[in-house]
Design an enzyme around this catalytic site. Structure first.
Site, PDB file in Angstrom:
ATOM      1  N   SER A 115       0.829  -1.216   0.000  1.00 23.32           N
ATOM      2  CA  SER A 115       0.000   0.000   0.000  1.00 23.32           C
ATOM      3  C   SER A 115       0.862   1.264   0.000  1.00 23.32           C
ATOM      4  CB  SER A 115      -0.976  -0.003   1.181  1.00 23.32           C
ATOM      5  OG  SER A 115      -0.307   0.142   2.397  1.00 23.32           O
ATOM      6  N   ASN A 116       2.017   1.226   0.647  1.00 20.20           N
ATOM      7  CA  ASN A 116       2.911   2.399   0.585  1.00 20.20           C
ATOM      8  C   ASN A 116       3.491   2.565  -0.816  1.00 20.20           C
ATOM      9  OD1 ASN A 116       3.356   3.911   3.223  1.00 20.20           O
ATOM     10  ND2 ASN A 116       3.385   1.776   3.901  1.00 20.20           N
ATOM     11  N   ARG A 157      22.487 -15.214   3.883  1.00 22.05           N
ATOM     12  CA  ARG A 157      21.908 -13.869   3.766  1.00 22.05           C
ATOM     13  C   ARG A 157      22.756 -12.959   2.873  1.00 22.05           C
ATOM     14  NH1 ARG A 157      18.721 -11.234   7.180  1.00 22.05           N
ATOM     15  NH2 ARG A 157      19.277 -12.439   9.013  1.00 22.05           N
ATOM     16  N   MET A 167      10.539  -6.655   4.720  1.00 18.98           N
ATOM     17  CA  MET A 167      10.532  -7.272   6.041  1.00 18.98           C
ATOM     18  C   MET A 167      11.760  -8.131   6.338  1.00 18.98           C
ATOM     19  SD  MET A 167       7.917  -5.746   6.957  1.00 18.98           S
ATOM     20  CE  MET A 167       7.518  -6.371   8.588  1.00 18.98           C
ATOM     21  N   ARG A 168      12.822  -7.941   5.591  1.00 19.55           N
ATOM     22  CA  ARG A 168      14.054  -8.699   5.855  1.00 19.55           C
ATOM     23  C   ARG A 168      15.167  -7.771   6.314  1.00 19.55           C
ATOM     24  NH1 ARG A 168      15.426 -13.745   4.138  1.00 19.55           N
ATOM     25  NH2 ARG A 168      17.626 -13.305   3.790  1.00 19.55           N
ATOM     26  N   ILE A 169      15.975  -8.276   7.232  1.00 18.55           N
ATOM     27  CA  ILE A 169      17.165  -7.519   7.642  1.00 18.55           C
ATOM     28  C   ILE A 169      18.163  -7.558   6.487  1.00 18.55           C
ATOM     29  CG2 ILE A 169      19.126  -7.541   9.248  1.00 18.55           C
ATOM     30  CD1 ILE A 169      17.156  -8.463  11.386  1.00 18.55           C
ATOM     31  N   ASN A 212      13.409   4.529   4.539  1.00 19.13           N
ATOM     32  CA  ASN A 212      12.518   3.477   5.039  1.00 19.13           C
ATOM     33  C   ASN A 212      11.348   4.134   5.757  1.00 19.13           C
ATOM     34  OD1 ASN A 212      11.638   0.853   5.942  1.00 19.13           O
ATOM     35  ND2 ASN A 212      12.599   1.249   7.932  1.00 19.13           N
ATOM     36  N   HIS A 215       8.741   3.420   8.790  1.00 17.21           N
ATOM     37  CA  HIS A 215       8.665   2.528   9.951  1.00 17.21           C
ATOM     38  C   HIS A 215       7.499   2.972  10.844  1.00 17.21           C
ATOM     39  CE1 HIS A 215      10.016  -0.241  13.005  1.00 17.21           C
ATOM     40  NE2 HIS A 215       9.878   0.717  13.900  1.00 17.21           N
ATOM     41  N   SER A 255       7.490   6.988  11.113  1.00 17.73           N
ATOM     42  CA  SER A 255       8.706   7.747  10.822  1.00 17.73           C
ATOM     43  C   SER A 255       9.226   7.359   9.451  1.00 17.73           C
ATOM     44  CB  SER A 255       9.806   7.408  11.838  1.00 17.73           C
ATOM     45  OG  SER A 255       9.375   7.592  13.169  1.00 17.73           O
ATOM     46  N   LEU A 292      19.552  -1.249  12.061  1.00 15.31           N
ATOM     47  CA  LEU A 292      18.138  -1.493  11.764  1.00 15.31           C
ATOM     48  C   LEU A 292      17.245  -0.384  12.341  1.00 15.31           C
ATOM     49  CD1 LEU A 292      15.943  -3.567  10.709  1.00 15.31           C
ATOM     50  CD2 LEU A 292      15.851  -4.360  13.081  1.00 15.31           C
ATOM     51  N   ASP A 293      16.485   0.272  11.478  1.00 16.63           N
ATOM     52  CA  ASP A 293      15.568   1.358  11.868  1.00 16.63           C
ATOM     53  C   ASP A 293      16.298   2.451  12.660  1.00 16.63           C
ATOM     54  OD1 ASP A 293      13.423  -0.062  10.707  1.00 16.63           O
ATOM     55  OD2 ASP A 293      13.085  -1.180  12.553  1.00 16.63           O
ATOM     56  N   GLU A 342       0.983   7.096   6.959  1.00 20.36           N
ATOM     57  CA  GLU A 342       2.178   6.636   6.233  1.00 20.36           C
ATOM     58  C   GLU A 342       2.038   6.956   4.750  1.00 20.36           C
ATOM     59  OE1 GLU A 342       3.464   2.585   6.961  1.00 20.36           O
ATOM     60  OE2 GLU A 342       2.575   2.599   8.941  1.00 20.36           O
TER      61      GLU A 342
END
Ligand code: GRF
Length: 222
Positions: free
Chosen positions: A15-16, A67, A92-94, A109, A111, A138, A146-147, A176
Site C-alpha cells: 500500500s505504501n 543472507r 521485512m528482511r534484515i 525506510n 517505519h 517515521s 536497523l531502523d 504513512e
C-alpha cells in the site's frame, strides 16, 4: 533536473508503494519507478508494481546459501537499475550492512513507530503495552543499523482507550501513505539532502523530525 529514478523493496501488500506510484502519477513526486524488487515469489506489492508498468524482480532467499549472497544478488540488481533512490516500502528482511554502504544517503525506510521508540517488529503492540498516549510513523534515511538512521519526518496519532493493535495499524497507515510520498517528493525536489549523515531540509539541519502540513507538504515541527 531529470526525474528521480526510484527503486523500491517490498515484501507485502504494497500500500505504501501504491501511494508512491500515485504521487509520481499526479506530480507530487518528480520521479519514475525503475524497479520493484521483493524477497517473496508472490506478494501484492509485485502485482501493484506490475499493474503500474514498473519492472519487477522476485528473488527467493531459499535459493541462496546465506543472507549475504542473497543480499548481494538483490543489490546487484538494484545497482543495475541505475536508481537514484531506494525506498524500503514494507520490506521485512534484515539487510546485510555491506550492501547498504553504497546507498548511504540514497535509501529511505518507512517505519510504524515514533523512532527512536520501538525499532523492529510489533510496534503497535509495544506502544499499547507501554501505555503511550501517542503513536506514529517515521521516515528515515537507511543506515547499517536497523531502523536506526537519521529520522526525516514523522506523523503522530493519539492512542485512545479502545485502540487495539489492529486499529492503530489501520489508522496509522493512512498517515504513512501521506508521509512517505511527501518525503520522497522533497528528496526529488532537492529539498531534503543527506549532508553526510546530518540531513537538511531547505538547507537547515533537521534537528527535530519534519511534520506534515494540512496540504500534504512537509514543514518544520512547531
Ligand atoms: C507499513 O506499516 C510500514 O510502515 C512497515 O510495513 C508496512 C508495510 O505496509 N514497514 P504496505 O506493504 O506498504 O501496505
Amino acid at each position: 533536473m531529470p526525474a528521480l529514478r526510484i527503486a523500491a523493496l517490498a515484501s507485502g501488500r504494497g500500500s505504501n508503494l501504491a501511494a508512491l506510484l500515485d504521487a509520481c502519477a499526479d506530480g507530487r513526486i518528480d520521479g519514475k519507478f525503475v524497479l520493484l524488487a521483493s524477497d517473496k515469489a508472490k506478494c501484492a506489492a509485485l502485482t501493484v508494481a506490475a499493474e503500474a508498468g514498473v519492472p519487477t524482480l522476485a528473488l527467493r532467499p531459499g535459493d541462496y546459501p546465506d543472507r549475504r549472497s542473497f543480499d548481494h544478488a538483490l543489490f546487484d540488481a538494484l545497482a543495475a537499475s541505475n536508481a537514484d533512490l531506494l525506498v524500503l516500502a514494507g520490506y521485512m528482511r534484515i539487510i546485510d550492512p555491506s550492501v547498504l554502504m553504497p546507498w548511504a544517503g540514497r535509501a529511505v525506510n518507512v517505519h510504524p513507530s515514533l523512532l527512536p521508540l520501538y525499532r523492529g517488529l510489533h510496534t503497535h503492540a509495544q506502544a499499547l503495552a507501554a501505555g503511550d498516549a501517542e503513536h506514529g510513523a517515521s521516515v528515515h534515511f537507511v543506515t547499517a543499523e536497523l531502523d536506526g538512521g537519521p529520522v526525516l519526518a514523522q506523523a503522530r496519532i493519539s492512542i485512545g482507550p479502545g485502540d487495539t493493535e489492529a486499529t492503530l495499524a489501520t489508522r496509522l497507515l493512512v498517515h504513512e501513505h501521506r508521509l512517505l510520498p511527501a518525503v520522497v517528493g522533497a528528496i526529488a525536489a532537492g529539498r531534503i539532502a543527506w549532508n553526510e549523515g546530518n540531513p537538511t531540509f531547505d538547507g537547515r539541519a533537521i534537528d527535530t523530525p519534519l511534520t506534515l502540513c494540512s496540504d500534504g507538504s512537509l514543514g518544520a515541527a512547531t
